[in-house]
Design an enzyme around this catalytic site. Structure first.
Site, PDB file in Angstrom:
ATOM      1  N   LYS A  54      -9.269   5.160  -2.437  1.00 17.45           N
ATOM      2  CA  LYS A  54      -8.225   4.635  -1.551  1.00 17.45           C
ATOM      3  C   LYS A  54      -7.465   5.781  -0.880  1.00 17.45           C
ATOM      4  CE  LYS A  54      -7.916   0.373  -4.194  1.00 17.45           C
ATOM      5  NZ  LYS A  54      -7.290  -0.412  -5.265  1.00 17.45           N
ATOM      6  N   GLN A  98      -2.193  -0.028  -9.087  1.00 19.57           N
ATOM      7  CA  GLN A  98      -3.565  -0.362  -9.487  1.00 19.57           C
ATOM      8  C   GLN A  98      -3.567  -1.219 -10.752  1.00 19.57           C
ATOM      9  OE1 GLN A  98      -6.225   0.278  -7.651  1.00 19.57           O
ATOM     10  NE2 GLN A  98      -7.754  -0.436  -9.093  1.00 19.57           N
ATOM     11  N   ASP A 121      -1.095  -5.387  -1.409  1.00 19.62           N
ATOM     12  CA  ASP A 121      -2.028  -6.143  -2.258  1.00 19.62           C
ATOM     13  C   ASP A 121      -1.881  -7.649  -2.044  1.00 19.62           C
ATOM     14  OD1 ASP A 121      -3.884  -4.913  -3.914  1.00 19.62           O
ATOM     15  OD2 ASP A 121      -2.349  -4.242  -5.331  1.00 19.62           O
TER      16      ASP A 121
HETATM   17  N1  GUN Z   1      -7.896  -3.645  -9.381  1.00 25.13           N
HETATM   18  C1  GUN Z   1      -9.081  -4.110  -8.902  1.00 25.13           C
HETATM   19  N2  GUN Z   1      -8.963  -4.497  -7.620  1.00 25.13           N
HETATM   20  C2  GUN Z   1      -7.682  -4.273  -7.270  1.00 25.13           C
HETATM   21  C3  GUN Z   1      -6.945  -4.477  -6.069  1.00 25.13           C
HETATM   22  O1  GUN Z   1      -7.456  -4.967  -5.048  1.00 25.13           O
HETATM   23  N3  GUN Z   1      -5.631  -4.132  -6.117  1.00 25.13           N
HETATM   24  C4  GUN Z   1      -5.054  -3.636  -7.242  1.00 25.13           C
HETATM   25  N4  GUN Z   1      -3.743  -3.340  -7.187  1.00 25.13           N
HETATM   26  N5  GUN Z   1      -5.692  -3.429  -8.366  1.00 25.13           N
HETATM   27  C5  GUN Z   1      -7.004  -3.738  -8.373  1.00 25.13           C
END
Ligand code: GUN
Length: 295
Positions: A54, A98, A121
């Protein structure tokens, strides 16, 4: 018959190209540089790999990118203090914590502290509520369902009237919003989960089958209606030779090699939904930054 392979990597690149162009324009016109802050707690290897990807993509898009790595024993208070600081920082337009968090932390309490306009998110109740009530334009939509929807649209267009869609998985991050997005596009939607009876028969009745369970190759070819569109959201690391200590590889939640002989279209793992998640995160961050000037 062999399924059409839905190339998520290629679609994600078109999203990234559009984000890059819009970011350049935004900077030129307003001086604003989109800022994304990513928080990761603990040392789960997969989470760190996602967070790194990311950050790398944010830099490629010309964003200001920051990563906050906290140790496994971080307290709820410490994490909340950090999220509060990021919430107050005008250079940060998007905040992503995350998931999953270590078990002693309360995810909902953390997500609540992210201002809805920085919640890239799409997990805050304000953003979840907007999707649930059919407002898909003023909030932020969770990245993986938004990306999966783009792939569905490439196959079926914008109007899914008359099509049965089955999603396996009911998480707030994916299954529920995916169901709502498919519903908004007029599909007839069923959300299945671990307590669903006769999952195989349900899947066989779906024109669009979306699988997000986190169990390697759980969905077999004979669960799939011939010609159906299969969207595989799972990313599972497994031993490459079926043994413990050797090399590993990534597989989805669908038995891809057999399923691709039955499905009409299918996403591969890797290279399907995964790259779309990151691309849509960049898009959400850009949207959040743009809204600070354009409303
Ligand atoms: N863990 C797995 N996919 C995601 C996501 O799209 N966002 C977040 N914050 N954690 C994740």
């Amino acid at each position: 018959m062999s399924a059409c392979i839905i190339n998520g990597k290629e679609v994600a690149e078109t999203v990234i190209a559009a984000v890059l162009e819009a970011t350049t324009l935004l900077k030129r016109r307003t001086g604003i540089r989109p800022g994304l802050a990513v928080v990761v707690v603990g040392d789960d290897a997969a989470s760190h790999a996602y967070v790194k990807a990311k950050g790398t993509m944010a830099k490629r898009c010309g964003f200001h990118s920051s990563q906050f790595t906290l140790h496994e024993q971080t307290t709820q208070d410490d994490l909340e203090v950090l999220v509060n600081e990021l919430a107050a920082d005008p250079a940060v337009h998007g905040i992503l914590v995350q998931l999953p968090l270590p078990k002693h932390l309360h995810t909902e309490g953390i997500v609540r502290r992210i201002p809805p306009e920085k919640d890239v998110d799409g997990l805050h109740v304000v953003n979840a509520g907007k999707i649930a009530t059919g407002d898909l334009s003023t909030g932020l939509i969770p990245c993986t369902p938004a990306g999966a929807m783009l792939l569905v649209r490439r196959r079926h267009g914008d109007d899914l009237s008359g099509l049965n869609a089955v999603i396996i998985g009911r998480s707030n991050l994916f299954g529920k919003p995916m169901g709502l997005l498919l519903l908004a596009a007029n599909a007839t939607v069923t959300i299945a989960h671990s307590r669903t009876k006769d999952l195989k028969a349900l899947c066989r009745n779906s024109d669009i089958l979306v699988v997000a369970v986190g169990r390697p190759e759980m969905v077999k070819a004979d669960w799939i209606r011939p010609g159906a569109t299969v969207i595989d959201v799972g990313i599972n690391r497994v031993p490459a030779m079926g043994e413990g200590n050797g090399p590993t590889c990534l597989v989805g939640d669908v038995d891809y090699s057999a399923a691709s002989k039955v499905a009409g279209a299918i996403t591969p793992v890797p290279g399907g939904v995964g790259p779309m998640t990151i691309a849509m995160l960049m898009n959400n961050t850009l949207i959040a930054a743009r809204r600070t000037v354009c409303g």
